[in-house]
Design a protein around this motif. Structure first.
Motif, mmCIF file in Angstrom:
data_model
loop_
_atom_site.group_PDB
_atom_site.id
_atom_site.type_symbol
_atom_site.label_atom_id
_atom_site.label_comp_id
_atom_site.label_asym_id
_atom_site.label_seq_id
_atom_site.Cartn_x
_atom_site.Cartn_y
_atom_site.Cartn_z
ATOM 1 N N PHE A 1 0.819 -1.208 0.000
ATOM 2 C CA PHE A 1 0.000 0.000 0.000
ATOM 3 C C PHE A 1 0.859 1.266 0.000
ATOM 4 C CE2 PHE A 1 -3.091 -3.167 0.841
ATOM 5 C CZ PHE A 1 -4.284 -2.649 0.367
ATOM 6 N N ASP A 2 2.050 1.194 0.580
ATOM 7 C CA ASP A 2 2.971 2.328 0.470
ATOM 8 C C ASP A 2 3.308 2.584 -1.001
ATOM 9 O OD1 ASP A 2 3.044 2.867 3.147
ATOM 10 O OD2 ASP A 2 5.114 2.240 3.477
ATOM 11 N N GLN B 1 -7.105 -9.509 -0.837
ATOM 12 C CA GLN B 1 -6.066 -10.536 -0.744
ATOM 13 C C GLN B 1 -5.472 -10.646 0.658
ATOM 14 O OE1 GLN B 1 -5.796 -12.313 -3.549
ATOM 15 N NE2 GLN B 1 -7.294 -10.881 -4.423
ATOM 16 N N LEU B 2 -5.812 -9.712 1.525
ATOM 17 C CA LEU B 2 -5.258 -9.712 2.879
ATOM 18 C C LEU B 2 -5.998 -10.706 3.769
ATOM 19 C CD1 LEU B 2 -4.839 -5.840 3.375
ATOM 20 C CD2 LEU B 2 -3.119 -7.487 2.616
ATOM 21 N N THR B 3 -5.260 -11.318 4.677
ATOM 22 C CA THR B 3 -5.855 -12.326 5.555
ATOM 23 C C THR B 3 -5.830 -11.917 7.026
ATOM 24 O OG1 THR B 3 -3.721 -13.477 5.672
ATOM 25 C CG2 THR B 3 -5.276 -14.216 3.982
ATOM 26 N N GLN B 4 -4.874 -11.092 7.408
ATOM 27 C CA GLN B 4 -4.757 -10.700 8.813
ATOM 28 C C GLN B 4 -5.591 -9.448 9.089
ATOM 29 O OE1 GLN B 4 -0.702 -10.424 10.189
ATOM 30 N NE2 GLN B 4 -0.048 -12.207 9.017
ATOM 31 N N GLU B 5 -6.263 -9.456 10.234
ATOM 32 C CA GLU B 5 -7.132 -8.329 10.578
ATOM 33 C C GLU B 5 -6.339 -7.037 10.730
ATOM 34 O OE1 GLU B 5 -10.403 -8.112 10.609
ATOM 35 O OE2 GLU B 5 -10.411 -10.184 9.861
ATOM 36 N N SER B 6 -5.126 -7.130 11.283
ATOM 37 C CA SER B 6 -4.308 -5.924 11.462
ATOM 38 C C SER B 6 -3.971 -5.299 10.107
ATOM 39 C CB SER B 6 -3.016 -6.262 12.214
ATOM 40 O OG SER B 6 -2.258 -7.232 11.502
ATOM 41 N N GLU B 7 -3.714 -6.136 9.104
ATOM 42 C CA GLU B 7 -3.411 -5.641 7.764
ATOM 43 C C GLU B 7 -4.648 -5.020 7.127
ATOM 44 O OE1 GLU B 7 -1.856 -9.039 5.740
ATOM 45 O OE2 GLU B 7 0.208 -8.592 6.321
ATOM 46 N N LYS B 8 -5.803 -5.643 7.345
ATOM 47 C CA LYS B 8 -7.043 -5.103 6.801
ATOM 48 C C LYS B 8 -7.355 -3.730 7.409
ATOM 49 C CE LYS B 8 -9.216 -9.605 5.847
ATOM 50 N NZ LYS B 8 -10.335 -10.524 6.192
ATOM 51 N N SER B 9 -7.115 -3.602 8.712
ATOM 52 C CA SER B 9 -7.356 -2.317 9.383
ATOM 53 C C SER B 9 -6.428 -1.233 8.837
ATOM 54 C CB SER B 9 -7.143 -2.463 10.892
ATOM 55 O OG SER B 9 -8.090 -3.348 11.454
ATOM 56 N N ALA B 10 -5.169 -1.599 8.631
ATOM 57 C CA ALA B 10 -4.206 -0.642 8.080
ATOM 58 C C ALA B 10 -4.600 -0.250 6.662
ATOM 59 C CB ALA B 10 -2.803 -1.241 8.097
ATOM 60 N N ALA B 11 -4.987 -1.234 5.846
ATOM 61 C CA ALA B 11 -5.385 -0.967 4.462
ATOM 62 C C ALA B 11 -6.584 -0.031 4.420
ATOM 63 C CB ALA B 11 -5.697 -2.280 3.755
#
Length: 255
Positions: free
Chosen positions: A158-159, A186-196
């Motif tokens: 995303f950067d 394509q993201l699986t982790q909740e922390s990554e989804k929140s960041a996205a």
């Protein structure tokens, strides 16, 4: 042996103990960094794609050392980057003074950063920014090496999309936003989804209000963070600020 001789031996022993304790206490273990010396410098540099080396005095401390620690910690996310430190002594055997001289570094310039690329030990990139700013050092590494060096809470994919988004013309930015929205799937982790989600919401606001939204949002989040918030909330706000910093850097690069 005379009494005076005994006293001299005892004092010498005490001095050695004090020096040993001082060195043990002063030694600063920096997470993500390795210590280099004359004997191994070339061997280590030649085996890595990118090596960021800080030349400094022995037992450094203060804001500049704190910035170095932050950069070293961030490097843990980038397998192709090694962060290292060369401590140069100006007393005794003057350990590593030959290395500093080799790269034209005097103690007045400490801390001095050099970035070695593709295993080459000659002609490293020279950092000329603010050594008290971890972001300045990180951006130097990113610019010179092309490697991603993310901040906590940021996502590499995303950067890169932020950079593409800010480079795109007004009529093309919507297409980049759509790419970001597809990437979330394509993201699986909740922390990554929140960041996205933060990236995407920020892109949408920039489309609506223009690039100036980024600075105003940074000020708003900084104000929230300085208020009375829980540690968990403060961490979330820090992550949001780190993502906003990616947008800030992107805007400045386009100026």
């Amino acid at each position: 042996m005379s009494t005076a001789g005994n006293m001299e031996s005892v004092l010498s022993l005490l001095l050695m103990v004090v020096i040993a304790v001082f060195h043990a206490v002063s030694a600063d273990i920096v997470l993500g960094s390795v210590s280099l010396n004359t004997g191994v410098f070339d061997k280590v540099v030649q085996k890595h794609k990118a090596v960021l080396v800080k030349f400094d005095e022995t037992y450094p401390y203060g804001k500049k050392q704190d910035a170095f620690k932050e950069v070293a910690k961030a490097s843990l996310q980038q397998a192709d980057l090694l962060v290292a430190e060369v401590q140069v002594a100006d007393y005794g055997d003057k350990d590593n003074a030959d290395l500093a001289e080799r790269y034209g570094i005097t103690k007045e310039k400490f801390p001095a950063y050099r970035l070695f690329l593709d295993g080459q030990t000659q002609a490293p990139a020279v950092f000329t920014g603010n050594a008290e700013s971890a972001d300045d050092v990180k951006n130097f590494v990113i610019r010179e090496s092309g490697l991603w060096l993310g901040r906590p809470g940021c996502l590499e994919q995303f950067d890169k999309l932020v950079k593409e988004f800010l480079k795109a013309g007004a009529d093309q930015r919507t297409a980049v936003l759509e790419k970001a929205e597809l990437a979330v799937q394509q993201l699986t982790q909740e922390s990554e989804k929140s960041a996205a989600d933060v990236y995407i919401k920020t892109m949408k606001k920039v489309l609506e209000k223009g690039d100036s939204f980024i600075e105003s949002e940074v000020l708003r989040v900084e104000k929230l963070r300085s208020g009375k918030v829980s540690d968990k909330k403060k961490e979330q706000l820090n992550d949001r600020l780190n993502i906003l910093t990616t947008f800030q850097v992107g805007v400045r690069d386009e100026l």
